[in-house]
Scaffold this motif. Structure first.
Motif, short mmCIF file in Angstrom:
data_model
loop_
_atom_site.label_atom_id
_atom_site.label_comp_id
_atom_site.label_asym_id
_atom_site.label_seq_id
_atom_site.Cartn_x
_atom_site.Cartn_y
_atom_site.Cartn_z
N ILE A 13 1.18 7.11 -9.97
CA ILE A 13 0.09 6.19 -10.05
C ILE A 13 0.28 5.21 -8.96
CG2 ILE A 13 -1.20 4.61 -11.26
CD1 ILE A 13 -0.36 6.23 -13.89
N TYR A 14 1.14 4.59 -8.71
CA TYR A 14 1.36 3.64 -7.52
C TYR A 14 1.05 4.18 -6.47
CZ TYR A 14 5.80 5.23 -5.22
OH TYR A 14 6.63 6.11 -4.42
N LEU A 15 1.57 5.59 -6.04
CA LEU A 15 0.86 6.12 -4.70
C LEU A 15 -0.63 6.37 -4.58
CD1 LEU A 15 3.54 9.00 -4.08
CD2 LEU A 15 3.57 6.57 -2.87
N GLN A 16 -1.18 6.67 -5.70
CA GLN A 16 -2.71 6.64 -5.55
C GLN A 16 -3.30 5.23 -5.40
OE1 GLN A 16 -4.75 8.43 -9.22
NE2 GLN A 16 -2.78 9.14 -9.67
N LEU A 17 -2.71 4.29 -5.95
CA LEU A 17 -3.17 2.85 -5.81
C LEU A 17 -2.71 2.49 -4.57
CD1 LEU A 17 -4.47 0.16 -6.72
CD2 LEU A 17 -2.04 -0.39 -7.68
N TYR A 18 -1.56 2.66 -3.90
CA TYR A 18 -1.18 2.35 -2.47
C TYR A 18 -2.22 2.95 -1.59
CZ TYR A 18 0.97 3.03 1.95
OH TYR A 18 1.21 2.91 3.36
N SER A 19 -2.50 4.55 -1.75
CA SER A 19 -3.46 5.05 -0.68
C SER A 19 -4.83 4.59 -0.59
CB SER A 19 -3.43 6.64 -1.39
OG SER A 19 -4.17 7.31 -0.22
N GLN A 20 -5.28 4.03 -1.63
CA GLN A 20 -6.68 3.55 -1.94
C GLN A 20 -6.65 2.06 -1.39
OE1 GLN A 20 -9.21 4.69 -5.42
NE2 GLN A 20 -7.53 5.76 -6.01
N LEU A 21 -5.65 1.31 -1.54
CA LEU A 21 -5.73 0.01 -1.10
C LEU A 21 -5.48 -0.18 0.48
CD1 LEU A 21 -3.53 -1.84 -3.64
CD2 LEU A 21 -5.74 -2.22 -3.23
N LYS A 22 -4.72 0.87 0.98
CA LYS A 22 -4.39 1.04 2.31
C LYS A 22 -5.67 1.52 3.09
CE LYS A 22 -1.98 4.46 5.19
NZ LYS A 22 -3.14 5.41 5.71
N GLY A 23 -6.52 2.43 2.53
CA GLY A 23 -7.87 2.88 3.19
C GLY A 23 -8.82 1.68 3.12
N ALA A 52 3.00 -3.89 -8.53
CA ALA A 52 4.21 -4.05 -7.87
C ALA A 52 4.53 -3.22 -6.81
CB ALA A 52 5.23 -4.98 -8.71
N ARG A 53 4.73 -2.09 -7.15
CA ARG A 53 5.61 -0.96 -6.47
C ARG A 53 4.59 -0.55 -5.27
NH1 ARG A 53 8.42 4.68 -8.69
NH2 ARG A 53 9.58 5.24 -6.73
N ALA A 54 3.18 -0.59 -5.54
CA ALA A 54 2.26 -0.26 -4.65
C ALA A 54 2.07 -1.42 -3.47
CB ALA A 54 0.79 0.07 -5.19
N TYR A 55 2.21 -2.67 -4.04
CA TYR A 55 2.35 -3.81 -3.08
C TYR A 55 3.62 -3.73 -2.05
CZ TYR A 55 -1.64 -6.09 -5.23
OH TYR A 55 -2.87 -6.52 -5.90
N ASP A 56 4.70 -3.32 -2.64
CA ASP A 56 5.80 -3.23 -2.03
C ASP A 56 5.50 -2.24 -0.88
OD1 ASP A 56 7.02 -5.08 -3.43
OD2 ASP A 56 8.31 -3.54 -4.94
N GLU A 57 4.95 -0.98 -1.40
CA GLU A 57 4.73 -0.05 -0.12
C GLU A 57 3.76 -0.58 0.91
OE1 GLU A 57 6.07 3.27 1.10
OE2 GLU A 57 6.34 2.90 -0.89
N GLY A 62 3.61 -2.37 6.65
CA GLY A 62 2.83 -3.29 7.76
C GLY A 62 1.59 -3.67 7.14
N TYR A 63 0.96 -3.38 5.95
CA TYR A 63 -0.46 -3.77 5.58
C TYR A 63 -0.59 -5.15 4.95
CZ TYR A 63 -1.45 1.06 6.74
OH TYR A 63 -1.75 2.23 7.29
N VAL A 64 0.46 -5.66 4.38
CA VAL A 64 0.18 -6.83 3.76
C VAL A 64 1.64 -7.81 4.09
CG1 VAL A 64 -1.00 -5.90 1.97
CG2 VAL A 64 1.49 -6.21 1.39
N GLU A 89 11.79 6.54 5.77
CA GLU A 89 12.19 6.18 4.36
C GLU A 89 11.02 5.98 3.46
OE1 GLU A 89 15.36 6.44 4.05
OE2 GLU A 89 15.46 7.19 5.84
N SER A 90 9.80 5.67 3.66
CA SER A 90 8.79 5.69 2.83
C SER A 90 8.39 6.65 1.98
CB SER A 90 7.41 5.07 3.58
OG SER A 90 6.39 5.07 2.91
N GLU A 91 8.39 6.41 0.87
CA GLU A 91 8.20 7.43 -0.22
C GLU A 91 6.66 7.90 0.00
OE1 GLU A 91 9.43 7.94 -4.24
OE2 GLU A 91 10.49 6.10 -4.11
N VAL A 92 5.65 7.22 0.32
CA VAL A 92 4.54 7.66 0.58
C VAL A 92 4.51 8.86 1.56
CG1 VAL A 92 3.73 5.98 2.27
CG2 VAL A 92 2.16 6.91 0.66
N PHE A 93 5.41 9.02 2.56
CA PHE A 93 5.30 9.80 3.47
C PHE A 93 5.86 11.05 2.88
CE2 PHE A 93 4.32 6.37 6.20
CZ PHE A 93 3.11 6.84 6.93
#
Length: 237
Positions: A13-23, A52-57, A62-64, A89-93
């Motif tokens: 779920i945190y990756l879904q949130l990260y991806s959408q916030l990033k977009g 919190a994990r999505a914000y960390d990502e 470099g987005y926030v 090292e980023s899990e999102v990749f």
């Protein structure tokens, strides 16, 4: 902000949130201070640790930026270039979440997950595990799996009329490793390397690391400029 976000309560779920916030950040739809973690989690119906994990990502890529005692703020610069090798090292990749509503992000160098042949991959993995059992997890020959090299040799001979011995085939984990190996083997400090413009940044970094001089050659609709290349060959060894 929760009205902009759609979360499927499955997977990472945190990756879904990260991806959408990033977009949203990249499109300029999200600016300033982000919603506090606990408030945002309550609005979305997910745990604060997930937000919190999505914000960390976002911060890691470099987005926030986080300001102690103040909150999390968008700092993304639209002109900023993001390269996969900067975020290895980023899990999102490693576990990228793709949402079809967004543009394809070439920085991740990964395909759209919806086109991956999952059933075929599962069958292949199960076949290998059934065939090789525990040995499937052991270290392989440094040159790569023998029967894979044998198959490549046979296919090249049959389909491309290229005769190459199995011992002369090296399996690499990806383009970057192949470029590194070739550079270490053939290039010396002050050698001149001609590259296309634009080209893969990882290759240029490898050539620079080996002390090479890089000359860029412009791309045209049908490939690089042969005339420019001829001029370079007349001037440089």
């Amino acid at each position: 902000m929760e009205k902009m976000i759609e979360i499927e309560k499955s997977g990472r779920i945190y990756l879904q949130l990260y991806s959408q916030l990033k977009g949203k950040i990249e499109k300029g739809k999200l600016k300033g201070k982000l919603t506090p973690v606990r408030k945002f989690a309550a609005e979305l119906g997910i745990s604060p640790s997930t937000v919190a994990r999505a914000y960390d990502e976002l911060e890691r890529n470099g987005y926030v930026t986080k300001k102690e005692g103040s909150g999390v703020y968008v700092k993304f610069q639209k002109k900023k270039s993001i390269y996969l090798e900067d975020h290895m090292e980023s899990e999102v990749f490693r576990y990228g979440y793709f949402n079809p509503e967004f543009e394809i992000d070439f920085a991740s160098a990964t395909p759209n997950e919806t086109v991956l042949p999952m059933e075929s991959l599962k069958r292949a993995i199960n076949f290998v595990l059934d065939r090789d059992r525990e040995s499937a997890f052991l270290y392989e020959d440094p040159q790569g799996y023998f029967y894979l090299r044998k198959t490549i040799s046979e296919r090249l001979k049959k389909e491309e009329n290229i005769n190459i011995d199995i011992k002369n085939i090296q399996i690499v984990s990806g383009a970057q490793q192949g470029i590194d190996m070739v550079s270490e083997a053939f290039l010396y400090p002050n050698d001149v390397v001609v590259v296309e413009d634009p080209t893969y940044r990882g290759a240029k970094d490898t050539f620079k690391k080996n002390g090479c001089k890089i000359i860029e050659i412009s791309m045209q609709s049908d490939g690089f400029s042969v005339k420019e290349f001829e001029k370079i060959l007349k001037r440089k060894k």
